[in-house]
Design a protein around this motif. Structure first.
Motif, PDB file in Angstrom:
ATOM      1  N   ARG A   1      -1.917   0.096   4.142  1.00 25.50           N
ATOM      2  CA  ARG A   1      -1.928  -0.942   3.116  1.00 25.50           C
ATOM      3  C   ARG A   1      -0.598  -0.965   2.387  1.00 25.50           C
ATOM      4  NH1 ARG A   1      -6.204   1.761  -0.065  1.00 25.50           N
ATOM      5  NH2 ARG A   1      -5.775   3.457   1.396  1.00 25.50           N
ATOM      6  N   ASP A   2      -0.330  -2.091   1.702  1.00 28.09           N
ATOM      7  CA  ASP A   2       0.919  -2.158   0.935  1.00 28.09           C
ATOM      8  C   ASP A   2       0.719  -1.526  -0.433  1.00 28.09           C
ATOM      9  OD1 ASP A   2      -0.415  -4.021  -0.658  1.00 28.09           O
ATOM     10  OD2 ASP A   2       0.688  -5.755   0.084  1.00 28.09           O
ATOM     11  N   GLU A   3       1.749  -1.601  -1.270  1.00 30.61           N
ATOM     12  CA  GLU A   3       1.704  -0.916  -2.562  1.00 30.61           C
ATOM     13  C   GLU A   3       0.626  -1.479  -3.495  1.00 30.61           C
ATOM     14  OE1 GLU A   3       4.506  -4.339  -2.693  1.00 30.61           O
ATOM     15  OE2 GLU A   3       4.181  -2.620  -1.352  1.00 30.61           O
ATOM     16  N   ARG A   4       0.148  -2.719  -3.240  1.00 27.89           N
ATOM     17  CA  ARG A   4      -0.899  -3.313  -4.084  1.00 27.89           C
ATOM     18  C   ARG A   4      -2.294  -3.121  -3.503  1.00 27.89           C
ATOM     19  NH1 ARG A   4       0.430  -9.331  -4.716  1.00 27.89           N
ATOM     20  NH2 ARG A   4       0.917  -9.058  -2.503  1.00 27.89           N
ATOM     21  N   GLY A   5      -2.371  -2.501  -2.316  1.00 30.44           N
ATOM     22  CA  GLY A   5      -3.661  -2.232  -1.709  1.00 30.44           C
ATOM     23  C   GLY A   5      -4.090  -3.232  -0.651  1.00 30.44           C
ATOM     24  N   PHE A   6      -3.273  -4.272  -0.386  1.00 31.72           N
ATOM     25  CA  PHE A   6      -3.619  -5.248   0.637  1.00 31.72           C
ATOM     26  C   PHE A   6      -3.346  -4.672   2.029  1.00 31.72           C
ATOM     27  CE2 PHE A   6      -3.005  -7.814  -3.140  1.00 31.72           C
ATOM     28  CZ  PHE A   6      -4.029  -8.742  -3.044  1.00 31.72           C
ATOM     29  N   VAL A   7      -4.172  -5.073   3.005  1.00 33.67           N
ATOM     30  CA  VAL A   7      -4.085  -4.521   4.365  1.00 33.67           C
ATOM     31  C   VAL A   7      -2.907  -5.146   5.105  1.00 33.67           C
ATOM     32  CG1 VAL A   7      -5.287  -4.318   6.568  1.00 33.67           C
ATOM     33  CG2 VAL A   7      -6.571  -4.093   4.428  1.00 33.67           C
ATOM     34  N   VAL A   8      -2.090  -4.299   5.703  1.00 31.89           N
ATOM     35  CA  VAL A   8      -0.913  -4.742   6.463  1.00 31.89           C
ATOM     36  C   VAL A   8      -1.318  -4.935   7.922  1.00 31.89           C
ATOM     37  CG1 VAL A   8       1.463  -4.191   7.112  1.00 31.89           C
ATOM     38  CG2 VAL A   8       0.579  -3.461   4.888  1.00 31.89           C
TER      39      VAL A   8
END
Length: 549
Positions: A476-483
């Motif tokens: 995930r990215d730094e905001r918690g969204f799935v990459v």
């Protein structure tokens, strides 16, 4: 048991007889056909059937009738038989009215007259409607009762859960005579909210899983292995479930709360393709849910997923409270939740005057009150327009200098045309006070502080994904969204823990066979249409993944 009923109403005697004839020819053995040649006669017949306890499977009404038109007739009948399938009979010139009826009475279908031959133009439509009716869990409106306190967060959660899952219920205050009688019947130690089920069972302060099972929602998986698991029941998850099941995959959708996600809480979505007059998020979600069930998808409600683990070729998910299921592939469609407003005192009043999202169950209680809305995106604008139909004044608090950068043009025009909506720019809530529920708000506007009397605050400020349960499994990215996809490949390096020679597909995570769709995916477009499209696209990539295993 008596046969269920199909009702047909048309003021043209010749057409009325033709409709009844065609219905009896095909459905006379399984259904009783009731014909009326006037709207008043039809309503009276429906009312008598309701009093007798008859089941009505479908209602067919002509649009052009002198006493009331077909839309008005279906709307009146809907109050007595909310689960009956609604079909409007219309001439080509009245198709605009039929489209409008889709939104007014949640019309299931409209038929153009004439429909010869019925084998091609009539029976397939009625077959589909009757099949959908047979699949519907039909719960009596008056029998499910909820008793609670007006300013109670647990009571609000129960009502919100039932409403968003389209379970009809009767709401009673514990200090009203009828509510007090029910509480007394349970006993002095009764814990609120109290839910009286259709079977007369008393549930005291039930959790969601207990409540879901009691009202007939599916909470237990039918098997322990599937082709596809979809986690999340918003537009992306429902889209994935529809396409997965329709293309032959043994599909299960797991939803922690209710179908529709954030979009399901929207009072009206007006820029979704195919609905020129708009559609409520709840209607759209319910149609998608029924569509997924039609194709054979399994829907589990009130089940929270706590972990995801690859085991060889299987992808395994575990549930809160125990138990797990596995599949060849998983689609993450958990969406996002509204961020909490960081202001002193507000957390004490969540569900007691402070609501995150539209909270449509609360709208009637806002009658003749002033309400405050925080947010500048479409969801806040839709809520402002909807609540303006109840509240005496709607205050829209916007941190920026205006709405143009974050809200669709059509919504800004609607807001400007409603005199009871006031937009306050460069404004934010700085605190909340009250005794037992929200009573006052502290607001800063252009640096000036003021305190206003307020019992209603609806918050729509940004979104954050619920992905912490994925742990280190999914990147995930730094905001918690799935990459996903190309974003996983940095400078030619392979994704973390990637075991295949190929690169990840466009919506695929760093775990082969685990994909992400909709708002939970990093850099996704936050629109209902794009979420549905990604759900369908993810299923296509699941097929590609399975073919190469």
């Amino acid at each position: 048991m008596d046969k269920p009923v199909i009702v047909t109403v048309d003021d043209d005697p010749g057409v009325s007889r033709a409709v009844a004839r065609d219905l009896r020819r095909r459905y006379g053995r399984q259904y009783r056909i009731v014909r009326a040649e006037a709207a008043g006669e039809g309503i009276e017949a429906v009312r008598e059937m309701r009093l007798r306890g008859d089941e009505v499977a479908a209602i067919l009404a002509d649009y052009r009738m002198p006493q009331m038109n077909g839309v008005e007739f279906l709307e009146a009948a809907m109050d007595m038989y909310p689960y009956a399938r609604r079909v409007l009979l219309t001439a080509y010139a009245d198709t605009d009215a039929a489209i409008q009826a889709i939104n007014v009475v949640d019309l299931d279908h409209y038929l153009l007259k004439p429909w010869d031959p019925p084998e091609e133009k009539f029976y397939p439509v009625i077959d589909g409607q009757l099949d959908a009716w047979q699949r519907t869990d039909r719960i009596e409106v008056a029998e499910l009762r909820v008793v609670g306190d007006r300013w109670s967060a647990p009571s609000y959660k129960v009502r919100d859960f039932l409403a968003r899952n389209r379970v009809p219920y009767q709401w009673m205050l514990a200090d009203d005579p009828e509510g007090a009688q029910l509480v007394a019947a349970v006993g002095e130690e009764c814990r609120l909210p109290l839910v009286i089920t259709v079977d007369g069972e008393s549930l005291q302060s039930p959790d969601q899983s207990t409540l879901a099972a009691a009202v007939g929602l599916s909470t237990t998986p039918a098997t322990d292995f599937y082709d596809l698991i979809v986690i999340g029941g918003g537009p992306a998850g429902l889209g994935a479930a529809v396409y997965g099941a329709s293309e032959g995959l043994n599909t299960v959708l797991v939803e922690a709360h209710a179908s529709g996600g954030q979009a399901g809480q929207s009072s009206r979505i007006e820029n979704y393709l195919g609905f020129p007059d708009g559609v409520s998020g709840q209607q759209l979600a319910d149609r998608a849910r029924r569509q997924a069930l039609k194709f054979g998808a399994e829907l589990l409600t009130a089940r929270r997923v706590t972990h995801l683990e690859p085991r060889g070729q299987a992808r395994v998910i575990g549930f809160q409270g125990g138990g797990e299921i596995a599949a060849h592939a998983v689609i993450l469609a958990t969406g996002v939740t509204y961020r909490r407003l960081d202001a002193p005192g507000l957390d004490d009043f969540v569900g007691r005057g402070v609501f995150y999202g539209a909270a449509l169950t609360e709208a009637p209680a806002c009658q003749d009150s002033e309400v405050y809305i925080v947010g500048a995106a479409n969801s806040a604008g839709q809520a402002a327009v909807y609540l303006a139909g109840f509240a005496s004044k709607v205050h829209l608090l916007v941190r920026s200098d205006g709405l143009e950068r974050s809200m669709s043009h059509y919504l800004i025009e609607q807001i400007n045309a409603i005199p009871t909506i006031e937009v306050h720019v460069q404004s934010q809530v700085t605190g909340g006070q009250g005794d037992g529920h929200l009573e006052r708000l502290s607001i800063s506007t252009k640096g000036e502080e003021r305190t206003v009397d307020a019992q209603w605050l609806f918050v729509f400020i940004g979104a954050e994904p619920h992905t912490s349960w994925l742990g280190d499994t999914v990147e995930r990215d730094e905001r918690g969204f799935v990459v996903t996809g190309p974003d996983l490949v940095h400078g030619g390096k392979r994704p973390r823990n990637w075991t295949l020679r190929r690169e990840p597909y466009h919506l695929e995570t760093n775990v082969p066979g685990v994909l992400a769709a909709g708002d939970v995916r990093a850099d996704s477009i936050k629109r209902v249409a794009s979420a549905v499209g990604e759900g369908a696209m993810a299923v296509a990539l699941v097929h590609r993944y399975l073919e190469k295993q």
